[in-house]
Scaffold this motif. Sequence first.
Motif, short mmCIF file in Angstrom:
data_model
loop_
_atom_site.label_atom_id
_atom_site.label_comp_id
_atom_site.label_asym_id
_atom_site.label_seq_id
_atom_site.Cartn_x
_atom_site.Cartn_y
_atom_site.Cartn_z
N VAL A 33 -14.63 14.49 -6.28
CA VAL A 33 -13.17 14.11 -7.30
C VAL A 33 -12.66 13.14 -6.45
O VAL A 33 -12.94 12.59 -5.09
CB VAL A 33 -12.56 15.68 -6.84
N GLY A 34 -12.07 12.00 -7.26
CA GLY A 34 -10.38 11.38 -5.98
C GLY A 34 -11.45 9.78 -5.55
O GLY A 34 -11.85 9.86 -6.53
N PHE B 248 -2.51 9.65 -8.71
CA PHE B 248 -2.85 8.28 -9.15
C PHE B 248 -3.77 8.70 -10.11
O PHE B 248 -4.53 9.53 -9.97
CB PHE B 248 -3.04 6.96 -9.00
N THR B 249 -3.91 7.89 -11.41
CA THR B 249 -5.16 8.49 -12.29
C THR B 249 -6.19 7.36 -11.75
O THR B 249 -7.61 8.68 -12.32
CB THR B 249 -4.44 7.57 -13.94
N VAL B 250 -6.54 6.62 -11.44
CA VAL B 250 -7.82 6.18 -10.44
C VAL B 250 -7.63 7.77 -10.20
O VAL B 250 -9.09 7.18 -8.73
CB VAL B 250 -7.66 5.05 -10.73
N VAL C 12 -5.67 -1.28 -13.18
CA VAL C 12 -4.21 -1.13 -12.42
C VAL C 12 -3.87 0.39 -12.26
O VAL C 12 -4.89 0.95 -12.26
CB VAL C 12 -3.72 -0.81 -14.26
N LEU C 13 -3.13 0.38 -11.35
CA LEU C 13 -2.68 1.65 -10.54
C LEU C 13 -1.51 2.49 -11.55
O LEU C 13 0.08 1.87 -11.38
CB LEU C 13 -2.61 1.31 -8.77
N ARG C 14 -1.64 3.72 -11.94
CA ARG C 14 -0.28 4.43 -12.60
C ARG C 14 -0.41 5.67 -12.52
O ARG C 14 -1.70 6.30 -11.33
CB ARG C 14 -1.03 4.31 -13.87
N ALA D 263 1.02 3.42 -3.02
CA ALA D 263 0.56 2.71 -3.89
C ALA D 263 0.80 1.55 -3.74
O ALA D 263 -0.18 1.18 -4.02
CB ALA D 263 1.89 2.95 -4.93
N VAL D 264 1.41 0.91 -2.86
CA VAL D 264 1.25 -0.39 -2.00
C VAL D 264 -0.16 -1.10 -1.64
O VAL D 264 -0.56 -1.87 -1.76
CB VAL D 264 2.25 -1.04 -1.44
N ARG D 265 -0.76 -0.15 -1.06
CA ARG D 265 -2.00 0.01 -0.20
C ARG D 265 -2.82 -0.15 -1.21
O ARG D 265 -3.75 -0.71 -0.42
CB ARG D 265 -1.85 1.53 0.94
#
Length: 462
Positions: free
Chosen positions: A27-28, A119-121, A147-149, A168-170
């Motif tokens: 996972v992850g 995040f979805t990813v 895309v990071l969502r 998120a930025v990292r």
Amino acid sequence: MDIGNIPKEVVAVSEALEGAGHEAYLVGGCVRDLLLGKEPKDWDFTTNATPEQIQEMFPDSFYENDFGTVGIKTESEDPALHVVEVTPYRTEGEYSDARRPDSVVWASSLQEDLDRRDFTVNALAYRVTDKTLVDEHGGQEDVRKKVLRAVGKPAKRFSEDALRMMRAVRLSAELGFAIEAETAQAIFENAENLSRISKERIRDELVRIVETPTPMQAIFVTQKLGLLKYIAPDLERGIGVEQNQAHSFDVFEHLLRAMQHAADKEWDLALRMSALFHDVSKPETRRWSDEKKDWTFHGHEVVGARVARTVLADLKFPKEFSEKVVRLVRWHMFFSDPDKITLSAVRRMIVNVGEENIGDLLNLRICDRIGTGRPKEQPFRFRKYKAMVDEALRDPISVGMLNIDGTFLMEKLNLKPGPRIGWTLHALLEEVLEDPKKNTVEYLEGRSKELTELSDEELRKL
């Protein structure tokens, strides 16, 4: 779906869990990295087994946290595989402090576990035994689109743990992903919550951001999303502050470009942070010169060193690391004009900044110059700097390199142990720094006799 070869150590953990009647999914981040064709930095499973059940299956394991994560030791020589982590499915209670859940509860299904991820990813799960990819939130498509969502409602994710905004930025910088518009808007609207996060956690995320290949873009995004004021607000003072004619950019962009050059050269964190803060105090030291018809910034390196010390202390950086950055900021102007530098001045500079840091000071000068917008560091100048440093390093630059010591002074001059011995040796060093030829036993002994005639106050001043 087959997402590549899974190491035998990871397969063994999966087979052991499922062989005991439990579910087991990678996972992850490791699943995300596999989809990107990257080698995962670590391997994480989620399962419906409890920590106690996991430990029964793997006696050589450890369980030392509040989240149920059990570390399973392997015999692999690969650092990424030394420990495989297994965590029960879990859901989380309310986040009353925007930092950590008030409670962690074991969940009954994989779905519940994936729903609470950031995040979805990172909300992808992979069953090793039958090569099944579980994707409840469109993470696979977001990986494809880069895309990071946020999972679910972004505002809820960031109100749960405000550090996710920096993450998120990292991640966008590490992966080269764009932050999706709704997710970015939610960060902007919730940025103030970052003030509730401990400085240590902010520091750790900042370090990872600065260590990415593209820290300039990352810090720029951090500022645009309203986060930077809660990390290092002094940097924002440089926005829109015009510099002199030698510079193409305002102070803020100059700092980011200098830091980016350090990253492009793959130089270490201390040099990147020094580049980021070296001109931080230009805004408050800026004065207009009618004579030069231009801006001046006299003393900005002295004021900037104090500011850098305060910022790094606020972010709880280790003292030794902070001292190095502060020294580099304080002395970064030294190599600005090679025509005015003497060899004795270089020797004194090495004493001030430390022999171990003089190479970094030269490299910081390169970053500073590149950050002005000039295409490259002038090779002949840098060669002159380097030659002078190399020559100076062959000369005495510390009390320990003098040809006499405290024992000599006590034996030859009948001095008693005390501060006068240290004052005398440092007074001698000052002369030797000016003229290395004076570093002879004969000269130093004779000069020491003269110094013994001085009062404590006179000697201490020397």
